[in-house]
Design a protein around this motif. Structure first.
Motif, PDB file in Angstrom:
ATOM      1  N   SER A  93       0.826  -1.204   0.000  1.00 45.19           N
ATOM      2  CA  SER A  93       0.000   0.000   0.000  1.00 45.19           C
ATOM      3  C   SER A  93       0.867   1.264   0.000  1.00 45.19           C
ATOM      4  O   SER A  93       0.605   2.216  -0.743  1.00 45.19           O
ATOM      5  CB  SER A  93      -0.923  -0.014   1.219  1.00 45.19           C
ATOM      6  OG  SER A  93      -1.595   1.208   1.348  1.00 45.19           O
ATOM      7  N   THR A  94       1.893   1.259   0.832  1.00 43.55           N
ATOM      8  CA  THR A  94       2.792   2.412   0.896  1.00 43.55           C
ATOM      9  C   THR A  94       3.535   2.582  -0.421  1.00 43.55           C
ATOM     10  O   THR A  94       3.687   3.703  -0.916  1.00 43.55           O
ATOM     11  CB  THR A  94       3.794   2.258   2.062  1.00 43.55           C
ATOM     12  OG1 THR A  94       3.058   2.125   3.280  1.00 43.55           O
ATOM     13  CG2 THR A  94       4.714   3.451   2.161  1.00 43.55           C
TER      14      THR A  94
ATOM     15  N   LEU B 201       3.458   5.885  -2.884  1.00 43.52           N
ATOM     16  CA  LEU B 201       4.688   6.564  -3.313  1.00 43.52           C
ATOM     17  C   LEU B 201       4.881   6.464  -4.823  1.00 43.52           C
ATOM     18  O   LEU B 201       5.359   7.403  -5.463  1.00 43.52           O
ATOM     19  CB  LEU B 201       5.901   5.969  -2.585  1.00 43.52           C
ATOM     20  CG  LEU B 201       6.001   6.253  -1.084  1.00 43.52           C
ATOM     21  CD1 LEU B 201       7.118   5.427  -0.459  1.00 43.52           C
ATOM     22  CD2 LEU B 201       6.222   7.733  -0.831  1.00 43.52           C
ATOM     23  N   ALA B 202       4.498   5.329  -5.403  1.00 47.45           N
ATOM     24  CA  ALA B 202       4.653   5.126  -6.840  1.00 47.45           C
ATOM     25  C   ALA B 202       3.802   6.112  -7.627  1.00 47.45           C
ATOM     26  O   ALA B 202       4.243   6.649  -8.645  1.00 47.45           O
ATOM     27  CB  ALA B 202       4.298   3.690  -7.212  1.00 47.45           C
ATOM     28  N   LYS B 203       2.586   6.361  -7.159  1.00 51.17           N
ATOM     29  CA  LYS B 203       1.715   7.325  -7.835  1.00 51.17           C
ATOM     30  C   LYS B 203       2.350   8.718  -7.837  1.00 51.17           C
ATOM     31  O   LYS B 203       2.273   9.447  -8.817  1.00 51.17           O
ATOM     32  CB  LYS B 203       0.355   7.388  -7.153  1.00 51.17           C
ATOM     33  CG  LYS B 203      -0.518   6.196  -7.430  1.00 51.17           C
ATOM     34  CD  LYS B 203      -1.821   6.289  -6.673  1.00 51.17           C
ATOM     35  CE  LYS B 203      -2.613   4.997  -6.824  1.00 51.17           C
ATOM     36  NZ  LYS B 203      -3.795   4.978  -5.963  1.00 51.17           N
ATOM     37  N   GLU B 204       2.969   9.056  -6.737  1.00 52.99           N
ATOM     38  CA  GLU B 204       3.583  10.383  -6.595  1.00 52.99           C
ATOM     39  C   GLU B 204       4.877  10.525  -7.390  1.00 52.99           C
ATOM     40  O   GLU B 204       5.175  11.593  -7.908  1.00 52.99           O
ATOM     41  CB  GLU B 204       3.859  10.626  -5.105  1.00 52.99           C
ATOM     42  CG  GLU B 204       4.370  11.997  -4.775  1.00 52.99           C
ATOM     43  CD  GLU B 204       4.585  12.170  -3.279  1.00 52.99           C
ATOM     44  OE1 GLU B 204       5.422  13.028  -2.929  1.00 52.99           O
ATOM     45  OE2 GLU B 204       3.950  11.468  -2.470  1.00 52.99           O
ATOM     46  N   HIS B 205       5.651   9.445  -7.500  1.00 49.87           N
ATOM     47  CA  HIS B 205       6.988   9.527  -8.095  1.00 49.87           C
ATOM     48  C   HIS B 205       7.119   8.836  -9.451  1.00 49.87           C
ATOM     49  O   HIS B 205       8.221   8.726  -9.974  1.00 49.87           O
ATOM     50  CB  HIS B 205       8.027   8.964  -7.107  1.00 49.87           C
ATOM     51  CG  HIS B 205       8.099   9.760  -5.848  1.00 49.87           C
ATOM     52  ND1 HIS B 205       8.796  10.935  -5.759  1.00 49.87           N
ATOM     53  CD2 HIS B 205       7.529   9.567  -4.631  1.00 49.87           C
ATOM     54  CE1 HIS B 205       8.677  11.434  -4.538  1.00 49.87           C
ATOM     55  NE2 HIS B 205       7.915  10.621  -3.851  1.00 49.87           N
ATOM     56  N   HIS B 206       6.012   8.375 -10.015  1.00 48.97           N
ATOM     57  CA  HIS B 206       6.068   7.699 -11.313  1.00 48.97           C
ATOM     58  C   HIS B 206       6.431   8.700 -12.406  1.00 48.97           C
ATOM     59  O   HIS B 206       5.904   9.816 -12.445  1.00 48.97           O
ATOM     60  CB  HIS B 206       4.728   7.035 -11.624  1.00 48.97           C
ATOM     61  CG  HIS B 206       4.828   6.032 -12.722  1.00 48.97           C
ATOM     62  ND1 HIS B 206       4.899   6.390 -14.055  1.00 48.97           N
ATOM     63  CD2 HIS B 206       4.886   4.677 -12.684  1.00 48.97           C
ATOM     64  CE1 HIS B 206       4.984   5.310 -14.793  1.00 48.97           C
ATOM     65  NE2 HIS B 206       4.983   4.254 -13.992  1.00 48.97           N
ATOM     66  N   PRO B 207       7.347   8.321 -13.309  1.00 46.67           N
ATOM     67  CA  PRO B 207       7.763   9.230 -14.394  1.00 46.67           C
ATOM     68  C   PRO B 207       6.605   9.718 -15.274  1.00 46.67           C
ATOM     69  O   PRO B 207       6.647  10.835 -15.780  1.00 46.67           O
ATOM     70  CB  PRO B 207       8.749   8.396 -15.214  1.00 46.67           C
ATOM     71  CG  PRO B 207       9.163   7.289 -14.335  1.00 46.67           C
ATOM     72  CD  PRO B 207       8.069   7.057 -13.347  1.00 46.67           C
TER      73      PRO B 207
ATOM     74  N   VAL C 240      14.276   7.703  -9.110  1.00 49.21           N
ATOM     75  CA  VAL C 240      13.634   7.570  -7.792  1.00 49.21           C
ATOM     76  C   VAL C 240      12.610   6.452  -7.849  1.00 49.21           C
ATOM     77  O   VAL C 240      12.537   5.600  -6.944  1.00 49.21           O
ATOM     78  CB  VAL C 240      12.985   8.902  -7.348  1.00 49.21           C
ATOM     79  CG1 VAL C 240      12.112   8.703  -6.126  1.00 49.21           C
ATOM     80  CG2 VAL C 240      14.051   9.960  -7.091  1.00 49.21           C
ATOM     81  N   PHE C 241      11.811   6.419  -8.905  1.00 49.01           N
ATOM     82  CA  PHE C 241      10.795   5.377  -9.054  1.00 49.01           C
ATOM     83  C   PHE C 241      11.437   3.989  -9.083  1.00 49.01           C
ATOM     84  O   PHE C 241      10.968   3.064  -8.405  1.00 49.01           O
ATOM     85  CB  PHE C 241       9.971   5.617 -10.320  1.00 49.01           C
ATOM     86  CG  PHE C 241       8.892   4.601 -10.523  1.00 49.01           C
ATOM     87  CD1 PHE C 241       7.766   4.577  -9.711  1.00 49.01           C
ATOM     88  CD2 PHE C 241       8.993   3.650 -11.528  1.00 49.01           C
ATOM     89  CE1 PHE C 241       6.769   3.632  -9.883  1.00 49.01           C
ATOM     90  CE2 PHE C 241       7.997   2.706 -11.716  1.00 49.01           C
ATOM     91  CZ  PHE C 241       6.887   2.698 -10.890  1.00 49.01           C
ATOM     92  N   ASN C 242      12.511   3.837  -9.834  1.00 47.66           N
ATOM     93  CA  ASN C 242      13.209   2.543  -9.891  1.00 47.66           C
ATOM     94  C   ASN C 242      13.773   2.163  -8.532  1.00 47.66           C
ATOM     95  O   ASN C 242      13.733   0.992  -8.142  1.00 47.66           O
ATOM     96  CB  ASN C 242      14.313   2.576 -10.944  1.00 47.66           C
ATOM     97  CG  ASN C 242      13.749   2.586 -12.348  1.00 47.66           C
ATOM     98  OD1 ASN C 242      12.660   2.080 -12.584  1.00 47.66           O
ATOM     99  ND2 ASN C 242      14.471   3.177 -13.268  1.00 47.66           N
ATOM    100  N   GLN C 243      14.294   3.125  -7.805  1.00 40.96           N
ATOM    101  CA  GLN C 243      14.831   2.849  -6.468  1.00 40.96           C
ATOM    102  C   GLN C 243      13.710   2.426  -5.516  1.00 40.96           C
ATOM    103  O   GLN C 243      13.900   1.552  -4.676  1.00 40.96           O
ATOM    104  CB  GLN C 243      15.581   4.079  -5.927  1.00 40.96           C
ATOM    105  CG  GLN C 243      16.391   3.808  -4.695  1.00 40.96           C
ATOM    106  CD  GLN C 243      17.557   2.857  -4.925  1.00 40.96           C
ATOM    107  OE1 GLN C 243      17.899   2.484  -6.032  1.00 40.96           O
ATOM    108  NE2 GLN C 243      18.165   2.439  -3.842  1.00 40.96           N
TER     109      GLN C 243
END
Length: 182
Positions: free
Chosen positions: A148-149, A153-159, A167-170
């Motif tokens: 869930s977390t 975070l993925a929604k916020e940092h997705h390219p 950042v997304f890959n990390q």
């Protein structure tokens, strides 16, 4: 004739300012870049970074390994293994920083990081601290909480949504490392 003592106001350093900005971001949801920009304006320009001295790094690492000297530390098998695995030359500050980050923690200058590569005060491209980045407790976190977390975070940092691809890959690597423990 008596002279009045002149009290000079001590200005906070960048580490203190980043900590205060981090608190404001967490408490009120403010944009960290705007707050940092305003702090720089008030300061009259960029802040000088407060980096740890090499001797301070050495002393902290030696103390963490319960040693009294570098000579004694060099005999420690965990220290030897880490130095060998990472091909470190212990004559450089960069090497001591790497050992410090691994065994002691983040130096003060790297705490409360601000910027587009930082999440929860951690520069994810510089430091691999998945539990802190995901703001989860390793003792109580569940698989569902990790997923869930990550999704949040993925929604916020997705390219595709304006985020940084590195950042997304990390974040994906951090998620995988946390889920591997279950």
């Amino acid at each position: 004739m008596t002279k009045k003592a002149v009290k000079r106001k001590v200005r906070p350093n960048i580490n203190q300012i980043k900590a205060e900005i981090r608190d404001l971001v967490v408490k009120h949801g403010y944009d960290d870049q705007i707050l940092l920009g305003f702090a720089k304006f008030v300061n009259g320009g960029a802040f000088k970074p407060v980096e740890p001295r090499m001797q301070d790094l050495k002393d902290a690492v030696i103390a963490t390994f319960n040693c009294t000297s570098y000579k004694e530390l060099k005999k420690n098998s965990s220290f030897q293994l880490f130095v060998r695995e990472h091909n470190l030359k212990m004559t450089s500050k960069a090497s001591w920083l790497k050992v410090y980050r691994k065994f002691v923690g983040l130096p003060q200058s790297e705490k409360n990081s601000i910027g587009d590569t930082s999440i929860n005060g951690v520069d994810v491209l510089r430091n691999f601290l998945p539990w802190r980045v995901f703001a989860l407790d390793p003792k109580t976190a569940t698989v569902d909480e990790i997923k869930s977390t990550f999704n949040k975070l993925a929604k916020e940092h997705h390219p595709d949504h304006g985020g940084n691809a590195d950042v997304f890959n990390q974040l994906k690597i951090m998620r995988d490392s946390l889920l591997a423990a279950y």
